[in-house]
Structure formats: C-alpha cells, structure tokens
Write an enzyme that holds these catalytic residues in place. Structure first.
Site, PDB file in Angstrom:
ATOM      1  N   SER A 282       0.928  -1.370  -0.445  1.00  0.00           N
ATOM      2  CA  SER A 282      -0.019  -0.002  -0.208  1.00  0.00           C
ATOM      3  C   SER A 282       1.087   0.930  -0.182  1.00  0.00           C
ATOM      4  CB  SER A 282      -0.888  -0.064   1.355  1.00  0.00           C
ATOM      5  OG  SER A 282       0.081   1.019   2.542  1.00  0.00           O
ATOM      6  N   ASP A 283       0.341   2.081  -0.475  1.00  0.00           N
ATOM      7  CA  ASP A 283       1.042   3.829  -0.666  1.00  0.00           C
ATOM      8  C   ASP A 283       0.763   4.044   1.441  1.00  0.00           C
ATOM      9  OD1 ASP A 283       2.352   5.968  -0.587  1.00  0.00           O
ATOM     10  OD2 ASP A 283       1.431   6.233  -2.163  1.00  0.00           O
ATOM     11  N   TYR A 284       0.868   4.886   2.048  1.00  0.00           N
ATOM     12  CA  TYR A 284       1.379   5.285   2.994  1.00  0.00           C
ATOM     13  C   TYR A 284      -0.244   5.673   3.422  1.00  0.00           C
ATOM     14  CZ  TYR A 284       3.614   8.138   6.930  1.00  0.00           C
ATOM     15  OH  TYR A 284       4.006   8.288   8.334  1.00  0.00           O
ATOM     16  N   GLY A 286      -2.409   4.026   2.370  1.00  0.00           N
ATOM     17  CA  GLY A 286      -3.472   3.960   1.656  1.00  0.00           C
ATOM     18  C   GLY A 286      -4.843   3.185   2.624  1.00  0.00           C
TER      19      GLY A 286
END
Length: 737
Positions: A282-284, A286
C-alpha cells in the site's frame, strides 16, 4: 443488506455498465507466485499471527521495536543508517521464533547519497542509459547502508503539469515512460537483486495516478478502459515483464473504485493478466484512506476490501494487524488470501538473500559520493538539459569571456538544485549541490564572476532589481537563473498556476532593459508557462532540478563543453487555461482551424503548445531525410517492418540528435491519437558526419486496447512520421493486412 453485499452489488452494477469491475472468472483464476520450497516450508511453520505480522510495514524505529516484541512485523521504511538497520534486523532474526528477517525500504527516487537529476529530467534525456546509471549507482549506495528496497521507479504518465508529482515521472508519453521504467528497474535490480549492490524495485503508483483531476494530489481519476490500458498501464506491464519485484498501489480512485480496493487493476490485471509474482504494498496509510474515500465504513471494512483486491502489505496503518483474525472468522477474507500475500512477501525476502545475509557490513557503508558517482551525476545532468531557444547563437558562451553576472534567486541555490525527493540517504544531506555561480567560476576561471539575487523565488520584493541591473551592465553577459524551489514540486505540491513564481519574470524584464546580452536558465520540477521568456529572452536553457553536480553541469552546457541534446518529455503550455495539452491527443470532428470560428480552440490563445513534446535545440544543426520502409504491407500477426532514415550533422560541431518515430492510425474502431511515439534513438555525430537510424515495427506497435480491454490489431493504413520532435513532417505509410 450487509456491507459485503453492498460492495458486491456495486461491483455487479459497474460490471453491467462495462466499466471498471473485476470479472468473477478472472478473480477466481488470478495469478499466483511460483512455488518455492523454502517459502512453503516456512509457511507451514507459521502461526496465523505470524503470517499477519508479515503484512505490516512501519515507518519508524519505535513502532518497529514494539511490533517486533510480539514477533509481528514484515518490514520498516524510512529508517536510514547501517547501524540502526542492523540493530532492528537483529531483533527480528535473533529475537523472534522463526527468525524471519525484515525488509528495509526507502524512497530512493533519483539518488541515495549521490543525487542525480529528477526523473522528469531523465525523461528529457531520451536515453534509458541515464535512468539505468542513476539506478545502478543508487542501488549500490543504498544496499551498502542496509536498504533492500526502493519505492521507485515512478511511472505515472500524466497530462497535468500542475500536478507536483510530474517531477517524479517521465512525462506524458507511455512509450517513453515504459522504456525508462524498464531501464531503471534493471538498474536497481540487475540480473539478481539479492546481490550486495542491488535492491528490489517498486513500480508505482498503480495505477492512473497521473490523471488526478485539476492536478490536485490524491484526487479522483475517471478513466475509460481503453485509456487505462493504452495510456496508464503500458509502463507497468513492461516493468512486470522486466521482473520488477514489487508494486505500490496509488492513492486515487479509478472510475469510482479506490486503487487500494480495486480488484480489477490489482488482482485481475496485475496479478492475473500480467502474471505479477511479487507483492503489492500500500502507499502511506492508503488502506486506512478507503474510509475517507467512502468505500469502507471502518478499518475492518478497509482491510476486507484491500486484501482480496490484491494489496499484500500495509504501510503505516494497521488494519490488517487489527482486523484480519476477525475478518477470517467472519469469512470476509480467506486463509488462502492471507497465505498468498505472505507467500509473495517471503519470496521477495528470499530472493533478496535476507535469510542468508540479514545484516550489512557497517564498515562498507557509503557515506559520501564517490568521484565516479559525482562524474556520473554530472554527465547525466548534461544529457538531460533541453535548449528551448537560442536566437542569434548567443549560446554557447566563450570561455574567454571577461565577465559574467549571475542573477536570480536560484543562482546560488544549493539543495533546490536537487529537487524533490532528494537527500534521504546516508551522507546526502552533508553534500550540497554545486551552485550555478561556482560552476561558472570553475568553467571560466579567467572571468570576473559576480552574483546578485535580485529577488526571492516566491516573494514580491523588487528592491534588489537595481543591483541586478547594475551587475548586468557591468558584465559582458548575464546568466539569469530562475524557476522553482525544490518544495514547489513533488508530492502534495500542486500549483494552480505554473508561471514563474513571485517577481522572477519582472526580474528577467529588468535585465532585458539593460540592453546587455543575457541568457535564462530554468531550474524547475515541471513545465512552466513561459511565453514572456520565449518572446523576450535570447536563449532559454531548461536545466530542470539537475542534482548534486548541477552547477557544473549547467556550466558545461552554457560554455559548450556539453552540446545540449535533451528533448522535452512533456508539452509546455502557453497558459494554464490550455491544460491538459499533450501531443498524443485524439482528433475532434472539428480540429482547430484559425480560419473557422466553429472549431476546437480558444478565442484568446494560439492553438498548440508553446514547446511541443520532443522539442529541443542544439549548438549544431541536423538533417533527417531518406525515409525508407522495408515493406508496404504488414501482416496483423507476425509482421515486421524496418523503418530507416538518414541523419546528418550539418553544423560545425559535434552534437546529439534524438531521432523520433511516430505512428498514426487514421481510421480505427477506437479513435486513435493523432500521433503515438513508437521509437527513438539518441545519436552522437561529429560535424559533417551522418548515419542511418533504423527502427523495427511489429503489430504490437500499431495495435491498441478497446473498451473491453482487448488488444486489437486492425487492418488499414498506418502513417509513419520521423523527425526530431512530435511535429515531425517526414512521412510515409504502410498497410496492415
């Protein structure tokens, strides 16, 4: 109706409209990573809690230590330094039951200790070797410090220069972006990313992040299936084929479904159709953000959406760790989904060699750029610069020049020359970039060189103009260095206007008033609207954010040590109101025609960009002619056509030309772009020399994805254009049969 049923119903409704939704068949038969006996043996020993722990990625030491106390952590990011990382690794390897090592990640975007030009600048090189060199140097430096994994390359194609993250990608063209992404993946990973000088790469952001509405970061993207597959996905497909180890999900929605919960793009396309065997991170936060998006009601819903969709590791937020057991009991997720995610993460860790070599030799940590790395960065920066304008051959400057006035707020800048996402590695922050002033002093040691700021980048104070004009009048030539600070591009750095900030344009006008010769150097992370410079500055050099050797590299070009050969990887608009403007657009039924009011144009603006995609000048001149095609007919299956042209250096000095090949399909079942880049070669020629440049075209080059995401190669005429920009006029054609 429960939440799961609501989501299923929405997916079914979207599917019935032919939009983005996972097909049940594809979802059930999605791709799986190859079987590895070491991974399977370890999986058999793991408890459910240990498996869930592998799905967690945290971004600081204290949180990591707390998670390791329970033996429930998969990786750590943004912790730098060999000693710190070895200490954390020791807790994992020596303090947990199964001794599973951590994976350590970092945003190594365009350099670790040695900062190279920003990725958009590297796109301007039209030279995959530039991207590969950056990645190779960066990987060696990062791995020496204990970093195993970089969150790069970013391959988001975009038509939106207001978007700050345009600086991190390769511009507006999917073909160019794919070539550079593959080069960077191979540079980071080599033929074995378990080696001591390589790292695992991460293709990001999956997918269509560059389509953010209004250029506002994290914003909505509404995209058709054909544009998704034709514009945004090709660099990712190419990177998967090149063996990229990991992929990062994007923050945006994709036609109403956030990427972190979008089973069509992550599960069906990436893992299914493309056969991706690595893991998706995942992104930060996300996954947590699925709640604010409105796809999930709480953290449990978020985890229940993300894991089946295909997100394997959760960055920062802890929804998997908190809710996976409950979701499993409720049958909202399955053990097979958990095992698949863990299997993918463990496979990358084994391929990194972490089980055999969990620690890094602290004595070998790179803490300062090496002379070889600095030389590589300087050469790369020179190859990335684009000469936008050079009336009267004011450039290059003579090394015998008596005096030079450097004017402008970025003339003595240091870290702003590095640009966004720089200085994160060991020793990077202690190695400031070479300033333009110092670069000019080194390039012309006999000249009297002065510096006057004149103004700040963003301020409104013009009181320094008088001193700047005085310096210009006293000098033989003035170099005006203007543009953006590093903080004005990159993540969360959207701009509603992309003019020169502050009063910098007025500063240029003040220097023009002196009547003395001057040139403008742009330091920036995006295209700018600069019609005033185009109309009033004798010469304009686009230097981008050139990196740690920026001042030397700029001086190399100004004084002709390097003959600029870069080309624009993105169109420069005339005004912000033109956005989006890009070369590979579709025609309307009423293309722009200045003689006809009722055509697609603005009343108050000339049609077309200020500088087109592929534009770039040189200190010499080139001629491209003798276009030949080996065949006039291409079978739709297995066909090949060789396209060749002759390129000659018709000037008085050696230089580089980028020969560019574009195709157009004028009649198709899906309206095609007016041109599509399908080949480029950067060649170096001595004065008076010539060579033949050849390209090979196959059905893949003429085909396209339709609105059912099916690749089509249709019979009919294909137009070929070859030249030195997207405005090429040399043309021929062939027929697909």
């Amino acid at each position: 109706m429960n939440r799961r049923s609501v989501l299923a119903g929405l997916a079914g409704g979207v599917a019935s409209m032919g939009l983005l939704a996972p097909s049940a068949t594809a979802a059930e038969s999605g791709g799986r990573p190859p079987r590895d006996e070491r991974v399977e043996a370890l999986l058999d020993k793991m408890t459910l809690a240990e498996k869930i722990g592998q799905l967690q990625l945290v971004g600081d030491e204290n949180t990591a230590r707390a998670a390791l106390a329970d033996g429930r952590l998969g990786g750590v990011f943004s912790v730098v330094g060999a000693a710190k990382l070895n200490a954390l690794q020791r807790l994992a390897v020596e303090g947990t039951r199964l001794k599973i090592p951590l994976i350590f990640g970092l945003d190594v975007i365009h350099g670790y200790t040695t900062n190279f030009p920003i990725p958009l600048a590297q796109g301007a090189s039209f030279d995959p070797a530039v991207a590969a060199t950056d990645a190779t140097v960066s990987a060696k430096e990062a791995r020496s410090s204990g970093i195993h994994w970089t969150y790069a390359p970013m391959m988001d194609v975009t038509h939106e220069p207001r978007w700050g993250r345009i600086a991190e990608g390769s511009g507006e063209d999917p073909y160019l972006a794919a070539k550079l992404a593959v080069a960077k993946v191979r540079g980071y990973q080599g033929d074995d990313y378990g080696k001591a000088d390589r790292v695992a790469a991460c293709a990001k952001h999956f997918v269509a992040y560059g389509g953010a509405e209004g250029g506002r970061d994290y914003n909505t993207v509404d995209v058709s299936l054909q544009r998704l597959h034709n514009l945004y996905l090709p660099p990712f497909k190419a990177s998967v084929e090149a063996g990229v180890a990991t992929v990062m999900a994007s923050f945006n929605t994709i036609s109403g479904v956030p990427a972190h919960g979008n089973g069509y793009v992550l599960h069906d396309v990436l893992k299914g159709r493309y056969g991706f065997s690595g893991f998706v991170v995942s992104d930060y936060t996300g996954i947590q953000e699925l709640i604010l998006h409105g796809l999930a009601g709480d953290g449990a819903d978020a985890a229940a959406a993300a894991l089946p969709a295909g997100v394997d590791m959760e960055m920062v937020s802890t929804n998997y760790a908190e809710f996976a057991q409950r979701l499993l009991d409720q049958r909202r997720i399955t053990r097979d989904q958990i095992d698949d995610a863990v299997r993918r993460i463990l496979l990358v860790k084994f391929r990194l060699g972490l089980f055999e070599r969990p620690y890094v030799d602290e004595s070998g940590e790179v803490k300062a750029p090496s002379p070889a790395a600095l030389a590589a960065s300087r050469q790369a920066a020179g190859r990335c610069m684009v000469l936008l304008k050079n009336d009267g051959a004011v450039l290059p400057l003579a090394k015998s020049v008596g005096s030079v006035a450097v004017v402008g707020p970025l003339g003595a800048a240091t870290y702003d020359l590095n640009g966004t996402w720089a200085g994160l590695g060991t020793g990077a922050s202690t190695t400031p970039p070479v300033t333009v002033v110092d670069g000019i002093k080194a390039a012309a040691p006999g000249a009297a060189v002065t510096y006057t700021a004149g103004c700040t980048v963003e301020g409104t104070d013009t009181s320094g103009f008088a001193a700047a004009q005085q310096a210009a009048r006293a000098a033989d030539v003035t170099v005006v260095v203007v543009g953006e600070t590093a903080a004005m591009s990159g993540e969360a750095a959207a701009r509603s206007t992309i003019d020169l900030p502050g009063v910098q344009q007025q500063l240029v006008a003040a220097i023009k008033e002196t009547g003395k010769p001057f040139v403008v150097v742009l330091v920036n992370g995006r295209p700018l609207t600069i019609p005033y410079l185009h109309d009033n500055a004798p010469a304009v050099l686009e230097a981008w954010a050139p990196g740690v050797q920026g001042g030397h590299a700029i001086a190399d070009v100004l004084f002709g040590v390097v003959n600029p050969g870069g080309k624009l990887p993105v169109s420069f608009p005339r005004a912000v109101g033109q956005i989006p403007i890009y070369y590979n657009h579709e025609n309307t039924g009423r293309p722009a025609d200045p003689a006809n009011k009722y055509t697609s144009k603005y009343l108050d603006l000339e049609s077309g960009p200020l500088y087109e995609f592929g534009h770039g000048l040189s200190y010499t001149t080139f001629r491209i002619d003798t276009l030949r095609l080996s065949e006039t007919r291409m079978p739709a299956r297995g066909g090949r056509i060789e396209v060749s042209v002759r390129v000659a250096n018709t000037g008085s000095r050696a230089g580089d030309e980028v020969v560019q090949l574009y195709l157009r399909d004028p009649v198709a079942s899906i309206v095609q772009p007016v041109r599509r880049l399908r080949g480029f070669q950067r060649v170096t020629l001595a004065a008076g020399a010539s060579t033949t440049v050849s390209f090979t075209l196959t059905p893949e080059d003429v085909g396209f994805y339709d609105n059912a995401a099916q690749f089509r190669v249709e019979p009919g005429k294909i137009e070929v254009y070859v030249g030195n920009s997207s405005a090429a006029t040399l043309s021929s054609s062939f027929t697909v049969v």
